[in-house]
Design an enzyme around this catalytic site. Structure first.
Site, PDB file in Angstrom:
ATOM      1  CB  SER A 201      43.773  42.683  38.450  1.00  0.00           C
ATOM      2  OG  SER A 201      43.294  42.042  37.288  1.00  0.00           O
ATOM      3  CG  ASP A 481      49.919  38.838  35.600  1.00  0.00           C
ATOM      4  OD1 ASP A 481      49.010  38.069  35.211  1.00  0.00           O
ATOM      5  OD2 ASP A 481      49.701  39.903  36.197  1.00  0.00           O
TER       6      ASP A 481
END
Length: 559
Positions: A201, A481
């Site tokens: 991330s 995602d």
């Protein structure tokens, strides 16, 4: 009676935080409303501690045999006259270490949370997997300002001015070049040792950045769900969810939000009030705050994980809830089109709403509004226009950390799509102005630093954006995602070849940094996760063979 009510509220909070979206992700996705939810969680935590007399319940699990260690860092790497320093926390695993020339160090960047939250990855996750395969040392490195690596006495605007990309990257470089691991006789500092830098991330973007900023000391990097593209408006986040969700649920959400927007914008104040009451938010003054609360179940998509021990079923549970019969609406009527007369529930004075909206309201009432203590008003809990709510600068206010980074360099304000005719699952009232106003509320100008009117996303994108690339830089993303639009696998980026030297991998049906999680027995993992882990072992070992060749090392030693 009040004490019992407060305790019930705290226990409900404790149950509700299990397998839920993390506090950081809550604030990251929901913006100012996410900060409100953070504050409500804090109230519940304090209530529970006060009445039960212990904070033990809220500490990270203390079962890992990795004692914390500390490394001294300068507060400002770029001011040679500055004498201020702090201690950065890290953890080390040597359980698979085989001393020999070329033995690697696998370091995982802690990112925007306490490093304690990353210890599972040192025990059974990606660091354990790679160190076991390479005979290397594993490290979790906590990010400056997060966890216990706090260099300041408060989180004011001035005190946070050293929380930026350049200083954080310099921390990692300094650590890699100078750390001495307890119990390890060998010098494992870079560049004399191959360091493999992993992050997921935001930390994934940092891993990619470390490879391009410090190529002399970062031999290889793995950037998982790496948000290398910073954006002011992150509307595509919700678009991924809309497209990937069950089609019936997505249609319910799109139609519900369109109807809700029509009521809010339509000018009938009575209907508007009835609508807000349905969600338990009748006294919430601003319509923008109302629709931002309605975002709360959507963020749980990101909390999905292939490992049920850490993943959340919150999004799927919410979708199922939207499709329940109620009152005159029968099970058979649920298969009728949205808005059909047999699906409608009639409220006072002519307001009729589809059963999906009725159920949406019940869900928000039961799962969000119940987080508001009985001695708080709805405005206290979910209003975002009172500047005083965001003035506390104590170091326990850790919501300020990632928000500061958002407001200064990263952006990612979750807004409605720019084309108001697009199908959407969030209200058109969620604008950049609404989502970003908290930057001014929380961070007034200081003596030494002022937050810009909008974040300087160029500071991130100048490092490579969608196109960031280097030898021995792996890009790994999840197909569904919601952060994929901000990664090199974005639909706005060019397709790349997947090679050992520059791996470029997309996990089918994967959500957020799916490869970071692992099981003690890899053969018990789902097929796609076993596959990505095997591929990661293969390319990392290939990189290490390249290191050995370049440094004249015999790599025939058995691990």
């Amino acid at each position: 009676m009040h004490g019992k009510t407060s305790l019930v509220f705290a226990v409900l909070w404790l149950a509700g935080t299990t397998n839920a979206l993390s506090k950081v992700d809550q604030a990251r996705i929901l913006g100012p409303q996410g900060v409100n939810l953070w504050m409500l969680d804090k109230v519940a935590q304090n209530t529970y501690i006060a009445q039960e007399g212990s904070q033990k319940t809220f500490k990270a699990d203390d079962t890992y045999d990795f004692p914390a260690q500390w490394f001294k860092q300068p507060l400002d790497h770029f001011d040679k006259n500055s004498k201020h320093s702090f201690h950065q926390r890290y953890w080390v695993s040597t359980r698979h270490y085989k001393p020999r020339p070329g033995a690697p160090v696998i370091v995982l960047d802690g990112g925007e949370t306490s490093g304690e939250d990353r210890l599972p990855f040192l025990d059974t996750g990606i660091v354990e997997i790679l160190t076991r395969a390479t005979g290397g040392v594993g490290v979790i490195l906590e990010h400056r300002y997060y966890g216990q690596s706090i260099p300041v006495s408060n989180f004011s605007t001035d005190a946070l001015r050293f929380l930026n990309n350049d200083q954080s990257a310099a921390d990692s470089a300094n650590f890699m070049k100078n750390v001495k691991f307890d119990g390890v006789d060998e010098d494992l500092t870079a560049p004399g040792t191959p360091w493999i830098y992993y992050g997921g991330s935001y930390a994934g973007a940092r891993a990619a950045h470390m490879k391009v900023l410090y190529p002399d000391i970062v031999w290889g990097a793995i950037a998982s769900s790496a948000v290398t593209h910073a954006a002011l408006e992150n509307w595509q986040y919700m678009e991924v969810i809309r497209e990937a969700a069950d089609s019936k649920c997505a249609d319910h959400l799109v139609n519900s939000i369109n109807t809700i927007d029509d009521v809010l914008i339509g000018g009938n104040k009575f209907f508007k009030n009835q609508l807000k009451k349905l969600f338990g938010l009748g006294d919430l003054e601003h319509d923008e705050d109302f629709v931002s609360v309605l975002e709360s179940p959507l963020g749980s998509w990101q909390a999905k994980c292939w490992d049920p021990e850490v993943g959340s079923t919150g999004f799927d549970d919410f979708c199922d809830f939207l499709d329940k019969p109620f009152g005159r609406v029968t099970t058979a009527a649920l298969d009728l089109p949205f808005g059909h007369e047999d699906r409608k529930v009639f409220l006072e004075d002519g307001l009729a709403l589809d059963i999906a909206i009725i159920n949406y309201g019940k869900w928000v009432k039961e799962h969000v509004v119940t987080r508001c203590p009985s001695d708080f008003s709805v405005e206290d809990c979910f209003g975002t226009f009172d500047d005083e709510k965001y003035k506390d600068i104590g170091i326990d206010q850790d919501w300020r950390l990632w928000l500061f980074q958002v407001c200064t360099e990263w952006g990612y304000f979750t807004t409605a799509p720019p084309d108001q005719n697009m199908a959407r699952i969030v209200s058109k009232l969620l604008t950049l102005g609404y989502e970003s106003k908290i930057c001014k509320q929380a961070f007034p100008p200081g003596k030494h630093f002022s937050v810009p009117s909008l974040p300087n996303i160029t500071a991130v994108n100048a490092l490579g954006d969608f196109w960031i690339a280097a030898d021995r830089l792996a890009i790994i993303d999840g197909e569904v995602d919601p952060w994929r639009p901000d990664t090199p696998h974005s639909d706005d980026a060019e397709e790349r070849e997947d090679t050992l030297l520059r791996p470029f991998k997309l996990i089918p049906d994967g959500v957020h940094h799916y490869d970071e999680y692992g099981l003690a027995n890899l053969f018990e993992e789902p097929a796609e996760i076993r596959k990505i882990h095997a591929e990661m072992i293969t390319f990392v070992n290939s990189w290490l063979r390249d290191w050995n060749v370049e440094h004249g090392i015999d790599d025939t030693t058995e691990l």
